[in-house]
Design a protein around this motif. Sequence first.
Motif, PDB file in Angstrom:
ATOM      1  N   ILE A   1       0.858  -1.181   0.000  1.00 48.65           N
ATOM      2  CA  ILE A   1       0.000   0.000   0.000  1.00 48.65           C
ATOM      3  C   ILE A   1       0.896   1.234   0.000  1.00 48.65           C
ATOM      4  O   ILE A   1       1.558   1.539   0.996  1.00 48.65           O
ATOM      5  CB  ILE A   1      -0.932   0.015   1.241  1.00 48.65           C
ATOM      6  N   LYS A   2       0.928   1.928  -1.126  1.00 50.51           N
ATOM      7  CA  LYS A   2       1.861   3.047  -1.304  1.00 50.51           C
ATOM      8  C   LYS A   2       1.279   4.380  -0.842  1.00 50.51           C
ATOM      9  O   LYS A   2       2.022   5.311  -0.537  1.00 50.51           O
ATOM     10  CB  LYS A   2       2.274   3.166  -2.783  1.00 50.51           C
ATOM     11  N   ASP A   3      -0.037   4.490  -0.802  1.00 54.22           N
ATOM     12  CA  ASP A   3      -0.705   5.725  -0.393  1.00 54.22           C
ATOM     13  C   ASP A   3      -0.670   5.855   1.135  1.00 54.22           C
ATOM     14  O   ASP A   3      -1.132   4.961   1.850  1.00 54.22           O
ATOM     15  CB  ASP A   3      -2.151   5.700  -0.904  1.00 54.22           C
ATOM     16  N   ALA A   4      -0.128   6.958   1.632  1.00 49.75           N
ATOM     17  CA  ALA A   4       0.079   7.124   3.081  1.00 49.75           C
ATOM     18  C   ALA A   4      -1.233   7.114   3.866  1.00 49.75           C
ATOM     19  O   ALA A   4      -1.315   6.512   4.951  1.00 49.75           O
ATOM     20  CB  ALA A   4       0.846   8.420   3.350  1.00 49.75           C
ATOM     21  N   GLU A   5      -2.249   7.768   3.332  1.00 44.58           N
ATOM     22  CA  GLU A   5      -3.542   7.813   4.039  1.00 44.58           C
ATOM     23  C   GLU A   5      -4.166   6.427   4.137  1.00 44.58           C
ATOM     24  O   GLU A   5      -4.690   6.027   5.185  1.00 44.58           O
ATOM     25  CB  GLU A   5      -4.485   8.791   3.314  1.00 44.58           C
ATOM     26  N   LYS A   6      -4.101   5.669   3.055  1.00 50.90           N
ATOM     27  CA  LYS A   6      -4.639   4.311   3.059  1.00 50.90           C
ATOM     28  C   LYS A   6      -3.848   3.405   4.005  1.00 50.90           C
ATOM     29  O   LYS A   6      -4.416   2.584   4.722  1.00 50.90           O
ATOM     30  CB  LYS A   6      -4.633   3.728   1.637  1.00 50.90           C
ATOM     31  N   LEU A   7      -2.538   3.579   4.000  1.00 53.15           N
ATOM     32  CA  LEU A   7      -1.696   2.767   4.877  1.00 53.15           C
ATOM     33  C   LEU A   7      -2.006   3.064   6.348  1.00 53.15           C
ATOM     34  O   LEU A   7      -2.099   2.138   7.165  1.00 53.15           O
ATOM     35  CB  LEU A   7      -0.217   3.030   4.585  1.00 53.15           C
ATOM     36  N   ASP A   8      -2.204   4.331   6.684  1.00 55.47           N
ATOM     37  CA  ASP A   8      -2.565   4.698   8.057  1.00 55.47           C
ATOM     38  C   ASP A   8      -3.873   4.025   8.467  1.00 55.47           C
ATOM     39  O   ASP A   8      -4.000   3.510   9.585  1.00 55.47           O
ATOM     40  CB  ASP A   8      -2.715   6.212   8.190  1.00 55.47           C
TER      41      ASP A   8
ATOM     42  N   ARG B   1     -13.398   3.769   4.748  1.00 55.08           N
ATOM     43  CA  ARG B   1     -13.415   5.123   5.316  1.00 55.08           C
ATOM     44  C   ARG B   1     -14.754   5.419   5.990  1.00 55.08           C
ATOM     45  O   ARG B   1     -14.807   6.002   7.075  1.00 55.08           O
ATOM     46  CB  ARG B   1     -13.146   6.162   4.227  1.00 55.08           C
TER      47      ARG B   1
ATOM     48  N   TRP C   1     -11.834   0.841  -0.357  1.00 59.31           N
ATOM     49  CA  TRP C   1     -11.262   1.887   0.492  1.00 59.31           C
ATOM     50  C   TRP C   1     -12.325   2.886   0.923  1.00 59.31           C
ATOM     51  O   TRP C   1     -12.328   3.352   2.068  1.00 59.31           O
ATOM     52  CB  TRP C   1     -10.125   2.598  -0.223  1.00 59.31           C
ATOM     53  N   GLU C   2     -13.223   3.228   0.003  1.00 60.04           N
ATOM     54  CA  GLU C   2     -14.286   4.172   0.341  1.00 60.04           C
ATOM     55  C   GLU C   2     -15.200   3.605   1.429  1.00 60.04           C
ATOM     56  O   GLU C   2     -15.569   4.302   2.384  1.00 60.04           O
ATOM     57  CB  GLU C   2     -15.091   4.512  -0.919  1.00 60.04           C
TER      58      GLU C   2
END
Length: 374
Positions: A194-201, A347, A343-344
Amino acid sequence: MGDRKPSLVLEPGTVIKPVIDHEEVKLLVERLYGISVLELTELNGYDDKNYKIIEDPNVKNPLIVNHSPYGYVLKIMNSMDSQNLGVVEAQNEIMNYLTTRSVTCPKPVRNVFGHLYSLEIISGKRHAVRLLEYVPGELLKDVPRSEALFYQLGEFVANLDNKLQNFNHSGLVEREHIWMLSKVPDLDNFKYVIKDAEKLDLAEEVIEEYKYAVVPRLEELEKGVIHGDVNEMNIIVGLKPGENKTDYRVTGIIDFGDIQYSYYVFELAISMTYMMLLTGDLRTAGIVLAGYTVNRRLPDDEYRLLKTLISARLVQSLILGAYTIEQDPNNTYVTSTEKANGWELLRRIRKTKPNPEGDDTDWKTIATEYLTRS
């Protein structure tokens, strides 16, 4: 018990899916089952290879006494699961067990040696090979959706788990698989994809919550053998003669590759997760829950784990899906609904986007309201 084998859990960088072409499949079927193939269609498979086979009616095959009128499915199991033959035997036995208890599912076919599976060397690796009778009907993902259908799915899953309460198999006692919901802590080894920081968090938040909210409670939860992968591609639906063309009913279940000795609330959470992914609507999970609780009681302490478990299954699916695409960019099985809106949904469940119309993750209330108005 003999020597215990080490745990077989996927490690990053391992390729386990069978490598075989259509001509080799035809030769395999003819050699093992005496079937001359008229039509061969590759079906979806995550780590395994699956093929629908229609036999040539002009070529007599005395080896199969009761011919399946709808054809067969040849399953070539991945090289890792093929090392645990107890699991292969358990899968065959669970299908026969459910068939005798009025659950429509695939039925294993014996090969020319009288066995329900064989080990074959394919592209240098050992793979378990089986033939199953094809189950007719449509996949849930391909038909019009309705609340009634999701409610029925909940009923079906509860009924399935009730019937499996009396099924046991030694091959499942020590089974470990990265897709088991109990293996969520192991996602730490794969989250690098998972390269996206927000998704990884977000993913890390869920994994840590699972560790402190679920892991200490596991010994309190009711255990048994579960299907482990109730999703829109494993549920068979159909129409009754004369019914409205949109009034589909759940008729059966396929793909027992993820059966495990685990927790019944995991089965429910997985089912709720995949139906939400299918619709993109969090409230769908409440309808599934309504059907489930009509046939099977869910203790309050298990209700309280559902949000964490569903979040964990989403994270598991998103991380392992991304990992699989990294290893196999052409894997069409993975590029499905879960990647489009997973992901949506995650969230929204984690409340990073509040819903002004109320809490659509209060699935217990949604289930109660559905049952009341029904």
